[in-house]
Design a protein around this motif. Sequence first.
Motif: not given
Length: 69
Positions: A1-27
Motif C-alpha cells: 500500500m502506498p504511503a499516501n493512499p487514495a481514498i474513496l468515501l461513498v455515503e449518501d448522508e452528507p453529515l455521515l460522510r463529513q464525519q468519516l472524512r474528519e475522523t480519517l484525516t484526524e487519525l
Amino acid sequence: MPANPAILLVEDEPLLRQQLRETLTELWPELTDIREADCGIAAIRSINEALQDIAFLDINLPDMSGIEI
C-alpha cells in the motif's frame, strides 16, 4: 500500500460522510487524496477516473448497494 493512499468515501448522508472524512484525516493526517461520492453512479465514475487504494462504501445507497459497486 502506498504511503499516501487514495481514498474513496461513498455515503449518501452528507453529515455521515463529513464525519468519516474528519475522523480519517484526524487519525491519518498524511491523507491528501480523499474523494467523495453520494451515490453508486458517482462512485463508479470516480473509480473510472482514478483508481482508489481504499474505498469506504455505504451498503444502502439510493441507486445501488455498496456491494454492487
